[in-house]
Design a protein around this motif. Structure first.
Motif, PDB file in Angstrom:
ATOM      1  N   THR A 164       7.019   2.011  -0.745  1.00  0.00           N
ATOM      2  CA  THR A 164       5.678   2.584  -0.872  1.00  0.00           C
ATOM      3  C   THR A 164       5.289   3.425   0.337  1.00  0.00           C
ATOM      4  OG1 THR A 164       4.675   0.566   0.040  1.00  0.00           O
ATOM      5  CG2 THR A 164       4.856   0.715  -2.365  1.00  0.00           C
ATOM      6  N   VAL A 165       6.161   3.468   1.344  1.00  0.00           N
ATOM      7  CA  VAL A 165       5.893   4.259   2.550  1.00  0.00           C
ATOM      8  C   VAL A 165       6.742   5.527   2.516  1.00  0.00           C
ATOM      9  CG1 VAL A 165       5.912   4.321   5.066  1.00  0.00           C
ATOM     10  CG2 VAL A 165       5.381   2.181   3.886  1.00  0.00           C
ATOM     11  N   GLN A 166       6.095   6.659   2.721  1.00  0.00           N
ATOM     12  CA  GLN A 166       6.795   7.936   2.746  1.00  0.00           C
ATOM     13  C   GLN A 166       6.474   8.671   4.045  1.00  0.00           C
ATOM     14  OE1 GLN A 166       5.415   9.693  -0.897  1.00  0.00           O
ATOM     15  NE2 GLN A 166       6.937   8.640  -2.135  1.00  0.00           N
ATOM     16  N   PHE A 167       7.329   9.646   4.365  1.00  0.00           N
ATOM     17  CA  PHE A 167       7.201  10.384   5.619  1.00  0.00           C
ATOM     18  C   PHE A 167       7.105  11.876   5.357  1.00  0.00           C
ATOM     19  CE2 PHE A 167       8.004   6.999   8.617  1.00  0.00           C
ATOM     20  CZ  PHE A 167       8.688   6.063   7.863  1.00  0.00           C
ATOM     21  N   TYR A 168       6.324  12.530   6.183  1.00  0.00           N
ATOM     22  CA  TYR A 168       6.253  13.991   6.139  1.00  0.00           C
ATOM     23  C   TYR A 168       6.328  14.504   7.570  1.00  0.00           C
ATOM     24  CZ  TYR A 168       4.685  18.758   5.355  1.00  0.00           C
ATOM     25  OH  TYR A 168       4.609  20.129   5.312  1.00  0.00           O
ATOM     26  N   LYS A 169       7.352  15.309   7.870  1.00  0.00           N
ATOM     27  CA  LYS A 169       7.485  15.873   9.213  1.00  0.00           C
ATOM     28  C   LYS A 169       6.745  17.195   9.276  1.00  0.00           C
ATOM     29  CE  LYS A 169      10.698  17.041  12.903  1.00  0.00           C
ATOM     30  NZ  LYS A 169      12.115  17.103  13.356  1.00  0.00           N
ATOM     31  N   GLY A 170       5.710  17.224  10.066  1.00  0.00           N
ATOM     32  CA  GLY A 170       4.905  18.430  10.193  1.00  0.00           C
ATOM     33  C   GLY A 170       3.650  18.134  10.989  1.00  0.00           C
ATOM     34  N   LEU A 171       2.849  19.159  11.188  1.00  0.00           N
ATOM     35  CA  LEU A 171       1.637  19.050  11.982  1.00  0.00           C
ATOM     36  C   LEU A 171       0.408  19.074  11.091  1.00  0.00           C
ATOM     37  CD1 LEU A 171       0.435  19.038  14.886  1.00  0.00           C
ATOM     38  CD2 LEU A 171       0.336  21.540  14.701  1.00  0.00           C
ATOM     39  N   ALA A 172      -0.418  18.035  11.192  1.00  0.00           N
ATOM     40  CA  ALA A 172      -1.690  18.012  10.477  1.00  0.00           C
ATOM     41  C   ALA A 172      -2.677  18.908  11.220  1.00  0.00           C
ATOM     42  CB  ALA A 172      -2.227  16.596  10.384  1.00  0.00           C
ATOM     43  N   ILE A 173      -3.292  19.873  10.508  1.00  0.00           N
ATOM     44  CA  ILE A 173      -4.170  20.833  11.188  1.00  0.00           C
ATOM     45  C   ILE A 173      -5.632  20.727  10.753  1.00  0.00           C
ATOM     46  CG2 ILE A 173      -2.316  22.478  11.631  1.00  0.00           C
ATOM     47  CD1 ILE A 173      -3.417  24.120   9.243  1.00  0.00           C
ATOM     48  N   SER A 174      -5.910  19.989   9.679  1.00  0.00           N
ATOM     49  CA  SER A 174      -7.309  19.806   9.289  1.00  0.00           C
ATOM     50  C   SER A 174      -7.480  18.470   8.584  1.00  0.00           C
ATOM     51  CB  SER A 174      -7.797  20.947   8.386  1.00  0.00           C
ATOM     52  OG  SER A 174      -7.241  20.857   7.087  1.00  0.00           O
ATOM     53  N   ALA A 175      -8.673  17.910   8.720  1.00  0.00           N
ATOM     54  CA  ALA A 175      -9.025  16.645   8.070  1.00  0.00           C
ATOM     55  C   ALA A 175     -10.459  16.758   7.571  1.00  0.00           C
ATOM     56  CB  ALA A 175      -8.890  15.487   9.054  1.00  0.00           C
TER      57      ALA A 175
ATOM     58  N   ARG B 210       0.828  -1.198   0.000  1.00  0.00           N
ATOM     59  CA  ARG B 210       0.000   0.000   0.000  1.00  0.00           C
ATOM     60  C   ARG B 210       0.869   1.258   0.000  1.00  0.00           C
ATOM     61  NH1 ARG B 210      -4.502  -1.778  -2.084  1.00  0.00           N
ATOM     62  NH2 ARG B 210      -5.247  -3.636  -0.970  1.00  0.00           N
ATOM     63  N   HIS B 211       0.402   2.268  -0.723  1.00  0.00           N
ATOM     64  CA  HIS B 211       1.072   3.561  -0.716  1.00  0.00           C
ATOM     65  C   HIS B 211       0.616   4.332   0.518  1.00  0.00           C
ATOM     66  CE1 HIS B 211       1.788   2.412  -4.906  1.00  0.00           C
ATOM     67  NE2 HIS B 211       2.840   3.211  -4.811  1.00  0.00           N
ATOM     68  N   VAL B 212       1.579   4.638   1.366  1.00  0.00           N
ATOM     69  CA  VAL B 212       1.279   5.169   2.694  1.00  0.00           C
ATOM     70  C   VAL B 212       2.069   6.448   2.934  1.00  0.00           C
ATOM     71  CG1 VAL B 212       1.378   4.691   5.177  1.00  0.00           C
ATOM     72  CG2 VAL B 212       0.918   2.833   3.563  1.00  0.00           C
ATOM     73  N   LEU B 213       1.415   7.413   3.574  1.00  0.00           N
ATOM     74  CA  LEU B 213       2.103   8.608   4.048  1.00  0.00           C
ATOM     75  C   LEU B 213       1.952   8.684   5.558  1.00  0.00           C
ATOM     76  CD1 LEU B 213       3.603  11.284   3.465  1.00  0.00           C
ATOM     77  CD2 LEU B 213       1.345  12.384   3.395  1.00  0.00           C
ATOM     78  N   VAL B 214       3.078   8.810   6.246  1.00  0.00           N
ATOM     79  CA  VAL B 214       3.082   8.993   7.698  1.00  0.00           C
ATOM     80  C   VAL B 214       3.378  10.461   7.981  1.00  0.00           C
ATOM     81  CG1 VAL B 214       4.123   8.336   9.895  1.00  0.00           C
ATOM     82  CG2 VAL B 214       3.929   6.644   8.050  1.00  0.00           C
ATOM     83  N   ILE B 215       2.425  11.140   8.622  1.00  0.00           N
ATOM     84  CA  ILE B 215       2.602  12.539   9.013  1.00  0.00           C
ATOM     85  C   ILE B 215       2.862  12.583  10.513  1.00  0.00           C
ATOM     86  CG2 ILE B 215       1.539  14.824   9.135  1.00  0.00           C
ATOM     87  CD1 ILE B 215      -0.207  14.057   6.763  1.00  0.00           C
ATOM     88  N   ASP B 216       3.979  13.194  10.898  1.00  0.00           N
ATOM     89  CA  ASP B 216       4.347  13.201  12.324  1.00  0.00           C
ATOM     90  C   ASP B 216       4.994  14.524  12.681  1.00  0.00           C
ATOM     91  OD1 ASP B 216       4.710  11.772  14.890  1.00  0.00           O
ATOM     92  OD2 ASP B 216       6.823  12.081  14.445  1.00  0.00           O
ATOM     93  N   SER B 217       4.590  15.075  13.828  1.00  0.00           N
ATOM     94  CA  SER B 217       5.133  16.362  14.269  1.00  0.00           C
ATOM     95  C   SER B 217       6.386  16.207  15.119  1.00  0.00           C
ATOM     96  CB  SER B 217       4.074  17.129  15.067  1.00  0.00           C
ATOM     97  OG  SER B 217       3.709  16.406  16.231  1.00  0.00           O
ATOM     98  N   GLY B 218       6.724  14.960  15.508  1.00  0.00           N
ATOM     99  CA  GLY B 218       7.954  14.705  16.250  1.00  0.00           C
ATOM    100  C   GLY B 218       7.884  14.996  17.734  1.00  0.00           C
ATOM    101  N   LEU B 219       6.681  14.907  18.322  1.00  0.00           N
ATOM    102  CA  LEU B 219       6.531  15.176  19.755  1.00  0.00           C
ATOM    103  C   LEU B 219       5.812  14.027  20.447  1.00  0.00           C
ATOM    104  CD1 LEU B 219       5.531  18.959  19.656  1.00  0.00           C
ATOM    105  CD2 LEU B 219       7.730  18.001  20.380  1.00  0.00           C
ATOM    106  N   PRO B 220       6.448  12.854  20.578  1.00  0.00           N
ATOM    107  CA  PRO B 220       5.797  11.730  21.269  1.00  0.00           C
ATOM    108  C   PRO B 220       5.614  12.030  22.749  1.00  0.00           C
ATOM    109  CG  PRO B 220       8.114  11.245  20.886  1.00  0.00           C
ATOM    110  CD  PRO B 220       7.825  12.536  20.152  1.00  0.00           C
ATOM    111  N   CYS B 221       4.595  11.429  23.356  1.00  0.00           N
ATOM    112  CA  CYS B 221       4.288  11.750  24.755  1.00  0.00           C
ATOM    113  C   CYS B 221       5.365  11.252  25.714  1.00  0.00           C
ATOM    114  CB  CYS B 221       2.923  11.182  25.146  1.00  0.00           C
ATOM    115  SG  CYS B 221       2.864   9.391  25.219  1.00  0.00           S
TER     116      CYS B 221
END
Length: 303
Positions: A75-86, A30-41
């Motif tokens: 098929t997996v890609q990464f984007y470092k940033g904050l998702a603000i709307s869905a 599957r073609h996947v995008l992982v969006i992560d802001s880099g602030l795990p709890c």
């Protein structure tokens, strides 16, 4: 590197659960995008425990190694940033980020975790995850038989004391105010030599996150090695609720046995959905969610 803006699945949250789901989906082509802001709890926690093959490892090291392994699947890609709307679209979902980027997908997985709501006690936040702990299964062995306190009260405090007494008998309950134990609970706690300190906590004296003393308004200060505290929480990410996903009474994302939320096409995994918090459970739920998402896509296409 982001090569396109359209994916089979977008995963919001790139810690243990999100990465585990990404591996499951990547291995399913599957073609996947992982969006992560880099602030795990758990970014302040020095060591992770009770995770076989990784016991005692630094949390950031585990996630960094996981990301390298997931990145193997092209098929997996990464984007470092904050998702603000869905937003729901005719074909799936559109996610916009703080930088203005927009991505679309057929399915959406929230692996966004939760945000702990810590008491406004001076020194508390500095110790959270280091010497103020939430889980004896994750950290209890390292402070076994040490001077230990629990910040809790009433029924929860009573049950928490029972649990923690498995790791140490040198135990106090700090009610941070008037105690609300029943007479029977107080009798049992006294029988087990568990002291109850009914006074307001003014501050936690600490050094590099390690507790030195607990300072009270009126009672004498005490020295302890560790404190256990069950923090109230809220969802780390508001986007599931904006999409209409329902929450449980505990504030977790409501999902069925296949980790589908109450909104079609939206799944949940990890701490934002699983009641018990641990790395192993986050990894497990992420892997399972990835398989369930892949199955749903197959079922929709195989007609």
């Amino acid at each position: 590197m982001i090569e396109n803006n359209t994916y089979d699945v977008i995963i919001i949250g790139g810690s243990y659960s999100g990465l585990s789901a990404a591996m499951s989906l990547g291995r399913s082509l599957r073609h996947v995008l992982v969006i992560d802001s880099g602030l795990p709890c758990n970014r302040q926690t020095p060591h992770s425990h009770n995770f076989i093959t990784h016991d005692g490892e630094k949390p950031a090291v585990i996630s960094a190694k996981a990301k390298i392994q997931v990145d193997f699947y092209d098929t997996v890609q990464f984007y470092k940033g904050l998702a603000i709307s869905a937003n729901k679209t005719e074909s799936g979902f559109e996610i916009k980020t703080e930088s203005g980027k927009a991505f679309t997908s057929k399915k959406l997985l929230f692996a966004t975790g939760i945000k702990d709501l810590l008491p406004k006690i001076d020194g508390f936040a500095a110790c959270w995850g280091i010497s103020i702990l939430h889980c004896p299964y994750c950290h209890g062995y390292e402070v076994k038989k040490e001077k230990t306190a629990i910040i809790a009260n009433g029924d929860m405090g009573f049950e928490y004391a029972k649990l923690i007494s498995n790791w140490t008998k040198d135990l106090r309950i700090l009610t941070n105010g008037k105690g609300t134990f029943t007479s029977e609970q107080s009798r049992i706690l006294k029988q087990h030599k568990i002291e109850i300190i009914e006074d307001e906590i003014v501050m936690i004296e600490q050094e590099n996150g390690n507790i030195q003393y607990v300072i009270f308004k009126d009672a004498p200060k005490i020295d302890v090695k560790a404190i256990y505290f069950k923090a109230p929480f809220e969802q780390h990410c508001p986007l599931p609720e904006t999409l209409g996903c329902e929450l449980t009474e505990q504030g977790l994302l409501k999902a069925d046995a296949f980790q589908k939320t109450t909104i079609s096409g939206v799944f949940a995994s990890g701490d934002c959905h699983v009641q018990a918090r641990s790395v192993t459970l986050a990894v497990s739920s992420g892997s399972f969610a990835g398989a369930m998402i892949n199955k749903e896509i197959i079922d929709e296409e195989f007609v």
